[in-house]
Design a protein around this motif. Structure first.
Motif, PDB file in Angstrom:
ATOM      1  N   LYS A  65      39.551  37.791  19.292  1.00 40.98           N
ATOM      2  CA  LYS A  65      39.818  38.921  18.755  1.00 40.98           C
ATOM      3  C   LYS A  65      40.896  39.857  19.004  1.00 40.98           C
ATOM      4  O   LYS A  65      41.816  40.865  18.680  1.00 40.98           O
ATOM      5  CB  LYS A  65      38.499  40.985  18.961  1.00 40.98           C
ATOM      6  N   GLY A  66      41.946  39.691  19.694  1.00 42.83           N
ATOM      7  CA  GLY A  66      42.545  39.987  20.654  1.00 42.83           C
ATOM      8  C   GLY A  66      42.534  40.939  20.648  1.00 42.83           C
ATOM      9  O   GLY A  66      43.748  42.256  21.094  1.00 42.83           O
ATOM     10  N   GLN A  67      42.405  41.331  22.041  1.00 45.63           N
ATOM     11  CA  GLN A  67      41.287  42.650  22.458  1.00 45.63           C
ATOM     12  C   GLN A  67      41.215  42.949  23.940  1.00 45.63           C
ATOM     13  O   GLN A  67      40.152  41.038  24.471  1.00 45.63           O
ATOM     14  CB  GLN A  67      39.983  43.352  21.694  1.00 45.63           C
ATOM     15  N   GLU A 109      49.723  41.201  25.585  1.00 48.54           N
ATOM     16  CA  GLU A 109      49.974  39.137  25.592  1.00 48.54           C
ATOM     17  C   GLU A 109      49.369  39.303  26.863  1.00 48.54           C
ATOM     18  O   GLU A 109      48.565  39.514  28.755  1.00 48.54           O
ATOM     19  CB  GLU A 109      51.347  39.633  26.033  1.00 48.54           C
ATOM     20  N   ALA A 110      48.320  37.807  26.993  1.00 50.63           N
ATOM     21  CA  ALA A 110      47.652  37.014  27.948  1.00 50.63           C
ATOM     22  C   ALA A 110      48.201  35.398  28.802  1.00 50.63           C
ATOM     23  O   ALA A 110      48.145  34.516  27.312  1.00 50.63           O
ATOM     24  CB  ALA A 110      46.137  37.334  27.602  1.00 50.63           C
ATOM     25  N   GLU A 111      47.830  35.114  29.600  1.00 49.98           N
ATOM     26  CA  GLU A 111      48.150  33.900  30.171  1.00 49.98           C
ATOM     27  C   GLU A 111      47.035  33.253  31.150  1.00 49.98           C
ATOM     28  O   GLU A 111      47.112  33.732  32.448  1.00 49.98           O
ATOM     29  CB  GLU A 111      49.273  33.400  30.765  1.00 49.98           C
ATOM     30  N   LEU A 112      46.075  33.391  30.084  1.00 48.45           N
ATOM     31  CA  LEU A 112      44.635  33.125  31.988  1.00 48.45           C
ATOM     32  C   LEU A 112      44.500  32.093  31.401  1.00 48.45           C
ATOM     33  O   LEU A 112      43.581  31.485  30.446  1.00 48.45           O
ATOM     34  CB  LEU A 112      43.687  34.001  31.376  1.00 48.45           C
ATOM     35  N   ASP A 113      43.344  31.398  32.644  1.00 49.85           N
ATOM     36  CA  ASP A 113      43.078  30.058  33.006  1.00 49.85           C
ATOM     37  C   ASP A 113      42.308  30.629  34.033  1.00 49.85           C
ATOM     38  O   ASP A 113      41.748  31.080  34.581  1.00 49.85           O
ATOM     39  CB  ASP A 113      43.923  29.090  32.483  1.00 49.85           C
TER      40      ASP A 113
END
Length: 144
Positions: A65-67, A109-113
């Protein structure tokens, strides 16, 4: 206070701009980081330094969703929905009462793992479409 559920260190840096003045708050605390149904969940306890002592905060990031949904419970209750290019009306407990705010998301903006990562989101708040503040939130998650 550390609990057995904590599996990460969460750093939250918030910048609130009101009429050209910046207010910066930073919190480093233990928290819980997990993934459920394709969404990332970051949970942590607030402190008196943030102005939300006694509150539990959950950040849910949904990449589909980009939320980002920020849910705060405890001494105050509030829910903010931040979505790029969209305005949501959300409830916000000021401690003296609840107000309805417009939340205009401008960037996520996200850089999650599974190894943690970063989440940042930017939004403005309005009351009856009158600008109240512009806000930038930077979150870093480091697994323990």
């Amino acid at each position: 206070m550390k609990t057995e559920q904590e599996n990460c260190t969460v750093t939250v840096r918030g910048i609130q701009r009101v009429e050209g003045d910046d207010d910066v708050v930073e919190l480093v605390t233990g928290g819980r980081f997990s993934r459920h149904g394709g969404r990332w969940l970051i949970r942590y306890e607030e402190s008196d330094a943030t102005g939300y002592g006694g509150c539990h905060t959950s950040l849910r990031y949904d990449p589909q969703k980009g939320q980002v949904v920020l849910l705060r419970t405890g001494e105050v209750h509030s829910q903010l929905i931040v979505e790029e290019g969209k305005r949501h009306q959300c409830t916000y407990d000021t401690g003296c009462g609840t107000v309805i705010l417009g939340v205009n998301g401008s960037r996520i903006e996200a850089e999650l793992d599974e190894q943690g990562g970063t989440l940042e989101f930017h939004y403005s708040l309005d009351v009856n479409t009158a600008l109240v503040s512009e806000n930038d939130v930077y979150v870093t998650v480091i697994p323990r």
